[in-house]
Design a protein around this motif. Sequence first.
Motif, short mmCIF file in Angstrom:
data_model
loop_
_atom_site.label_atom_id
_atom_site.label_comp_id
_atom_site.label_asym_id
_atom_site.label_seq_id
_atom_site.Cartn_x
_atom_site.Cartn_y
_atom_site.Cartn_z
N GLY A 206 0.81 -1.21 0.00
CA GLY A 206 0.00 0.00 0.00
C GLY A 206 0.84 1.26 0.00
N GLU A 207 0.35 2.26 0.68
CA GLU A 207 1.03 3.54 0.77
C GLU A 207 0.71 4.16 2.14
N TYR A 208 1.42 5.22 2.47
CA TYR A 208 1.21 5.88 3.75
C TYR A 208 1.41 7.38 3.58
N ASN A 209 0.91 8.12 4.55
CA ASN A 209 1.12 9.56 4.62
C ASN A 209 2.16 9.81 5.70
N PRO A 210 3.37 10.26 5.34
CA PRO A 210 4.45 10.36 6.33
C PRO A 210 4.24 11.43 7.40
N LEU A 211 3.17 12.20 7.30
CA LEU A 211 2.90 13.18 8.36
C LEU A 211 2.53 12.48 9.67
N PHE A 212 1.82 11.34 9.58
CA PHE A 212 1.39 10.57 10.74
C PHE A 212 0.71 11.44 11.80
N ASP A 213 1.48 12.08 12.67
CA ASP A 213 0.91 12.82 13.79
C ASP A 213 0.75 14.31 13.51
N TYR A 214 0.90 14.72 12.27
CA TYR A 214 0.80 16.14 11.92
C TYR A 214 -0.38 16.36 10.99
N GLU A 215 -0.90 17.56 11.03
CA GLU A 215 -1.90 17.97 10.07
C GLU A 215 -1.21 18.69 8.92
N PRO A 216 -1.72 18.56 7.69
CA PRO A 216 -1.10 19.27 6.57
C PRO A 216 -1.20 20.78 6.71
N ASN A 217 -0.25 21.47 6.14
CA ASN A 217 -0.15 22.91 6.29
C ASN A 217 -0.48 23.66 5.00
N VAL A 218 -0.14 23.05 3.84
CA VAL A 218 -0.28 23.72 2.54
C VAL A 218 -1.37 23.09 1.69
N TYR A 219 -1.39 21.75 1.64
CA TYR A 219 -2.30 21.04 0.75
C TYR A 219 -3.39 20.32 1.53
N GLN A 220 -4.54 20.16 0.91
CA GLN A 220 -5.53 19.26 1.43
C GLN A 220 -5.08 17.83 1.17
N LYS A 221 -5.48 16.89 2.03
CA LYS A 221 -5.05 15.51 1.83
C LYS A 221 -5.52 14.96 0.48
N SER A 222 -6.64 15.45 -0.01
CA SER A 222 -7.13 15.02 -1.32
C SER A 222 -6.24 15.51 -2.46
N GLU A 223 -5.38 16.49 -2.18
CA GLU A 223 -4.48 17.04 -3.18
C GLU A 223 -3.10 16.36 -3.17
N PHE A 224 -2.87 15.48 -2.20
CA PHE A 224 -1.55 14.87 -2.08
C PHE A 224 -1.21 14.03 -3.32
N GLN A 225 -0.01 14.20 -3.82
CA GLN A 225 0.52 13.38 -4.90
C GLN A 225 1.22 12.16 -4.30
N ASN A 226 1.51 11.16 -5.14
CA ASN A 226 2.22 9.96 -4.69
C ASN A 226 3.70 10.07 -5.05
N GLY A 227 4.56 9.85 -4.06
CA GLY A 227 5.99 9.76 -4.27
C GLY A 227 6.51 8.54 -3.53
N PHE A 228 7.83 8.47 -3.34
CA PHE A 228 8.39 7.35 -2.59
C PHE A 228 9.82 7.66 -2.17
N ARG A 229 10.26 6.94 -1.16
CA ARG A 229 11.68 6.95 -0.77
C ARG A 229 12.10 5.49 -0.54
N CYS A 230 13.39 5.27 -0.44
CA CYS A 230 13.91 3.92 -0.32
C CYS A 230 14.50 3.67 1.07
N ILE A 231 14.37 2.45 1.50
CA ILE A 231 15.15 1.89 2.62
C ILE A 231 16.34 1.16 2.00
N CYS A 232 17.49 1.22 2.66
CA CYS A 232 18.68 0.53 2.17
C CYS A 232 19.18 -0.43 3.22
N GLU A 233 19.21 -1.72 2.89
CA GLU A 233 19.77 -2.74 3.76
C GLU A 233 21.24 -2.94 3.39
N VAL A 234 22.11 -2.95 4.39
CA VAL A 234 23.55 -3.01 4.17
C VAL A 234 24.11 -4.32 4.75
N GLU A 235 24.97 -4.95 3.98
CA GLU A 235 25.69 -6.14 4.46
C GLU A 235 27.16 -5.79 4.60
#
Length: 235
Positions: A206-235
Amino acid sequence: MEVDPSTPPGTIQLTDNLYIDKVPVTNLMYNEFLDHLENYWSLKRHEELKNLPSYGVKPDSVFIPWSGNTRLYMAMSHENPFELINNKLNVDNYTSAPWYQWHPVVQINKEQAEMYCKWRTDVVNAVYAIRSKNARKRDRFPSKVTYRLPTVAEMKAAQYKLDREYKLLRYKEQIYGYNGDFHEFKRMQDDDQLFIFELNEYAQTGEYNPLFDYEPNVYQKSEFQNGFRCICEVE
């Protein structure tokens, strides 16, 4: 400040073997991915690069011209470059204009984000092998890195940890507007903090809203676009 070569580029450390992107993947980073799909990388190359030596590698043995895949390039490109992000900006202008190159890439799907992680894994491991002339120099870098999408639980844990360490910042301005400061978003990547934006991010499920415990300041949640970031596992 000198960057520790053992830290995967663009990330901040969470645990001994886990790192996360400081910012969502940018237009510049995603366009580099598309360039490699067009010229140097394919799923066939992905399989071949699994057998790449860990050091003493020449760049032209990794980045081989005409080894890309046009069909994959088209599948990973933005479906509708003329789709509006807001009432003044379309996807084509946002992804190609130089003053937006450090802004978060949007208007892509989860499959594209997952493919980006696979490509990034190959490129970073290859760069380590190219930069290492011998086994001793290779020891400066991780033996292997693997990029993937985070889980929601990992993102929550990362934000909780970094917030306690005063390394979590929420971006409270427009994402899709240019304010005349060409390097504003670039400076976020150079900082040693995790930035969260008013957009939705892809998770492993699925997806998530990284604000979690914050309310948006500029955009309405219906205006949010989809992006992503990566986790990196290191050996």
